[in-house]
Design a protein around this motif. Structure first.
Motif, PDB file in Angstrom:
ATOM      1  N   ILE A  30      41.265  21.594  33.858  1.00  0.00           N
ATOM      2  CA  ILE A  30      41.416  21.972  32.448  1.00  0.00           C
ATOM      3  C   ILE A  30      42.195  20.893  31.703  1.00  0.00           C
ATOM      4  N   VAL A 254      41.254  32.007  26.209  1.00  0.00           N
ATOM      5  CA  VAL A 254      42.478  31.837  27.001  1.00  0.00           C
ATOM      6  C   VAL A 254      43.676  32.449  26.271  1.00  0.00           C
ATOM      7  N   PHE A 258      45.686  35.964  27.337  1.00  0.00           N
ATOM      8  CA  PHE A 258      47.116  35.910  27.624  1.00  0.00           C
ATOM      9  C   PHE A 258      47.803  37.211  27.208  1.00  0.00           C
ATOM     10  N   GLN A 261      46.877  40.162  29.741  1.00  0.00           N
ATOM     11  CA  GLN A 261      46.715  39.713  31.127  1.00  0.00           C
ATOM     12  C   GLN A 261      46.960  40.820  32.141  1.00  0.00           C
ATOM     13  N   LEU A 264      43.678  42.613  32.471  1.00  0.00           N
ATOM     14  CA  LEU A 264      42.470  41.799  32.532  1.00  0.00           C
ATOM     15  C   LEU A 264      41.641  42.072  33.784  1.00  0.00           C
TER      16      LEU A 264
ATOM     17  N   LEU B  84      45.711  33.053  48.820  1.00  0.00           N
ATOM     18  CA  LEU B  84      46.516  32.995  47.599  1.00  0.00           C
ATOM     19  C   LEU B  84      47.243  34.321  47.359  1.00  0.00           C
ATOM     20  N   LEU B  87      50.133  34.643  49.710  1.00  0.00           N
ATOM     21  CA  LEU B  87      51.172  33.727  49.256  1.00  0.00           C
ATOM     22  C   LEU B  87      51.941  34.328  48.074  1.00  0.00           C
ATOM     23  N   LEU B  88      51.209  34.827  47.078  1.00  0.00           N
ATOM     24  CA  LEU B  88      51.856  35.376  45.884  1.00  0.00           C
ATOM     25  C   LEU B  88      52.621  36.647  46.225  1.00  0.00           C
ATOM     26  N   MET B  91      56.156  36.048  47.253  1.00  0.00           N
ATOM     27  CA  MET B  91      57.111  35.573  46.249  1.00  0.00           C
ATOM     28  C   MET B  91      57.801  36.771  45.608  1.00  0.00           C
ATOM     29  N   LYS B  96      55.140  35.340  34.306  1.00  0.00           N
ATOM     30  CA  LYS B  96      54.033  35.520  33.379  1.00  0.00           C
ATOM     31  C   LYS B  96      53.252  34.212  33.222  1.00  0.00           C
ATOM     32  N   LEU B  98      52.800  31.923  35.532  1.00  0.00           N
ATOM     33  CA  LEU B  98      51.935  31.739  36.687  1.00  0.00           C
ATOM     34  C   LEU B  98      50.703  32.627  36.582  1.00  0.00           C
ATOM     35  N   ARG B  99      50.884  33.870  36.116  1.00  0.00           N
ATOM     36  CA  ARG B  99      49.748  34.772  36.006  1.00  0.00           C
ATOM     37  C   ARG B  99      48.746  34.278  34.965  1.00  0.00           C
ATOM     38  N   SER B 100      49.262  33.775  33.837  1.00  0.00           N
ATOM     39  CA  SER B 100      48.324  33.319  32.808  1.00  0.00           C
ATOM     40  C   SER B 100      47.606  32.049  33.276  1.00  0.00           C
ATOM     41  N   LEU B 101      48.277  31.288  34.141  1.00  0.00           N
ATOM     42  CA  LEU B 101      47.630  30.117  34.720  1.00  0.00           C
ATOM     43  C   LEU B 101      46.495  30.554  35.646  1.00  0.00           C
ATOM     44  N   ILE B 103      44.717  33.308  35.394  1.00  0.00           N
ATOM     45  CA  ILE B 103      43.569  33.913  34.718  1.00  0.00           C
ATOM     46  C   ILE B 103      42.775  32.890  33.913  1.00  0.00           C
ATOM     47  N   SER B 104      43.392  31.745  33.592  1.00  0.00           N
ATOM     48  CA  SER B 104      42.697  30.783  32.729  1.00  0.00           C
ATOM     49  C   SER B 104      41.299  30.401  33.225  1.00  0.00           C
ATOM     50  N   PRO B 105      41.118  30.048  34.524  1.00  0.00           N
ATOM     51  CA  PRO B 105      39.774  29.633  34.928  1.00  0.00           C
ATOM     52  C   PRO B 105      38.701  30.693  34.669  1.00  0.00           C
ATOM     53  N   PRO B 163      41.040  32.815  41.763  1.00  0.00           N
ATOM     54  CA  PRO B 163      42.217  33.519  41.243  1.00  0.00           C
ATOM     55  C   PRO B 163      41.936  34.997  40.942  1.00  0.00           C
ATOM     56  N   PHE B 164      40.719  35.291  40.510  1.00  0.00           N
ATOM     57  CA  PHE B 164      40.347  36.687  40.224  1.00  0.00           C
ATOM     58  C   PHE B 164      40.425  37.521  41.507  1.00  0.00           C
ATOM     59  N   LEU B 167      44.000  38.068  42.518  1.00  0.00           N
ATOM     60  CA  LEU B 167      44.717  39.097  41.754  1.00  0.00           C
ATOM     61  C   LEU B 167      44.293  40.502  42.180  1.00  0.00           C
TER      62      LEU B 167
END
Lengths: 275, 284
Positions: A30, A254, A258, A261, A264, B84, B87-88, B91, B96, B98-101, B103-105, B163-164, B167
């Protein structure tokens, strides 16, 4: 942490390192796209690729000055917005009724509509709408995309309605409220967050959806995703401008995602997952 | 006390789906019984299109590509997604950011994902080949290579959807009863044995759910393929859905395309049905 055994601290550090690597792998493509949008055409096609470059907004200037980017954006807004409104208008009352009466079949029917390959409906739509010369019109595009947003809205709203105390609804019914008044004045104000999630995800899904608009949009109703796709084939591709366009097209989903989320994954999984 | 009320409120939604989805589905079934080239008059051929399909090399190629892509992408995403998620789950803090990162893809439009990777994987200017040569490996043709195009598309899809899955599995992990893990720890189960004998069996329903969701999307995979290769080079990445689309909207061979779409839908339903049975056997 200072007293934690060395072994635990090493393991935590290793986990942290793995998360960082995973984040880089997910983010790097990205970042690369966004960066390419700010490169001159010489810098975009340079090999080896340049990590450091003088940023330019020339690509964005091309999009807005020499291409009808704003018109495509408007088309995307009209289609995604219209489809979201229809999806919510039909889906929210349906979700309320399904939740109250524990009806399974309408929800399952919506799920089936969501699982079928899009071209299954697209072929007869194309034949039907061509015969009435409606291919390329906004209303056909809005109706087509409402097929995406309606099941989504229904399945997102279900858990929110399920969580309402039945006594609240029953009290309104005993007071003699009409069905619509119960929904509008009693239930909806209590599921505000659900409505926001349903509205946002409907918009994002319709904004992103490619197949229907690829076939059903016309010269003046082309949304962004189809315009960007068409841009690739046109002679020598201007990669910088294309990446700038891709960045702008990807930004609204995106940003919107956010805000929702936490809901989502549940929304995408259509009731199959509870977060 | 349960009073049935509000039932009429499903009517508009059901009517809409009946008109926009139900009727077209029946129409597709009907049209699949015709030799119908768009613009010319259709004539009935009964099951002729389906007979044609069985003898069509491009159909079998499409079926093979569909399953090939499905298998490698699904396995890669499930393995990496599980990794993943575990791993998560270890932690303590899960920010927030990391989570938004994460979901981005998968919230990016598939068209954007396709264009983005088209530039990265370009054989002559792409960053991917630069990375390979920097590591001392030979450059690759990626999407332009008939032998590598399907794994490359699987790679793109895995980048987008791992990532989906992570989660979903993370939500599953966090819903597991803690006392089972405490008991297992007292019994001396650690590391891989704990994962294999306790965590995975308990997580199996979530894994099957994630696999079902991805199966539906992977078997009818369209957007990213159409943006990057349109089924090429040659027909090396022409899945059933791409082949059906091309038959219908490029060659305007509507009747045959309808038969292909019916075949694809049957395939999706069969896989979803099998996974639903699997979901029941792993339930606890």
């Amino acid at each position: 942490m200072a007293n934690a055994p060395l072994r635990a601290r090493v393991l935590a550090a290793l986990d942290g390192a793995q998360v960082v690597v995973a984040a880089i792998v997910l983010l790097a493509p990205i970042v690369w796209m966004v960066a390419a949008g700010f490169k001159t055409s010489a810098a975009v096609t340079a090999y080896p690729p340049r990590l450091l470059f003088h940023p330019t907004i020339a690509n964005y200037a091309i999009l807005f000055a020499r291409m009808p980017f704003l018109h495509y954006a408007l088309n995307s807004f009209v289609i995604a917005g219209g489809a979201s409104v229809i999806g919510l208008l039909l889906g929210v009352p349906a979700a309320f009724a399904v939740s109250w009466n524990r009806m399974a079949w309408p929800a399952v029917a919506m799920l089936a509509a969501r699982m079928a390959p899009g071209a299954l409906f697209l072929l007869p739509w194309f034949v039907m709408f061509s015969s009435i010369h409606a291919v390329g019109s906004y209303w056909v595009l809005i109706l087509a995309h409402a097929v995406i947003t309606l099941p989504l809205a229904l399945w997102i709203m279900l858990p929110f309605f399920d969580a309402l105390p039945r006594s609240v609804i029953e009290a309104a019914m005993i007071d003699g409220c009409s069905d619509l008044a119960v929904l509008w004045r009693v239930a909806l104000p209590l599921v505000g967050p659900g409505l926001a999630v349903a509205a946002i995800l409907s918009f994002v899904f319709a904004w992103n959806y490619f197949l229907f608009a690829l076939v059903l949009s016309g010269f003046s109703t082309t949304p962004l995703v189809v315009a960007a796709f068409n841009f690739v084939g046109e002679g020598v591709t201007n990669w910088g401008a294309l990446m700038a366009a891709a960045t702008l097209i990807g930004l609204p989903p995106v940003v919107l995602a956010f805000f929702v989320q936490r809901h989502l994954v549940g929304g995408l999984a259509a009731g199959a997952v509870k977060e | 006390m349960r009073r049935r009320r509000f039932v009429w409120m499903v009517a508009p939604a059901v009517a809409f789906v009946a008109v926009m989805v139900g009727f077209p589905f029946v129409d597709t079934l009907w049209l699949s019984g015709f030799a119908f080239h768009f613009g010319a008059a259709p004539h009935a051929v009964g099951l002729g299109n389906y007979r044609l399909l069985l003898g069509d090399d491009k159909f079998w190629n499409g079926l093979w590509i569909t399953f090939y892509l499905y298998a490698i992408a699904l396995i890669a995403q499930l393995v990496l997604g599980l990794y993943l998620a575990l791993l998560l789950n270890r932690m303590r803090r899960f920010s927030k950011v990391l989570r938004s990162l994460l979901i981005s893809p998968f919230v990016l439009p598939p068209v954007v994902v396709g264009l983005m990777w088209l530039v990265i994987l370009d054989p002559s200017i792409g960053a991917a080949n630069y990375l390979l040569t920097a590591l001392g490996l030979p450059p690759s043709l990626w999407l332009a290579s008939p032998g590598l195009v399907v794994p490359t598309i699987a790679l793109i899809d895995t980048w987008q959807w791992t990532p989906f899955i992570a989660l979903i599995l993370l939500a599953g992990l966090q819903a597991l009863p803690a006392d089972v893990f405490e008991a297992a720890a007292i019994d001396g189960a650690h590391g891989f044995a704990l994962l294999r004998r306790v965590t995975l069996p308990l997580l199996a329903p979530s894994i099957v759910t994630a696999a079902t969701l991805r199966s539906v999307d992977l078997l009818r995979f369209f957007d990213v393929i159409y943006v990057t290769t349109q089924g090429g080079p040659g027909d090396a990445s022409e899945t059933l859905n791409i082949y059906g689309f091309r038959q219908g909207f490029v060659f305007l061979n509507i009747g045959y395309a309808c038969a292909l779409m019916i075949a694809l839908t049957v395939l999706v339903l069969a896989v979803v049905g099998l996974l639903a049975r699997l979901r029941r056997t792993v339930a606890w």
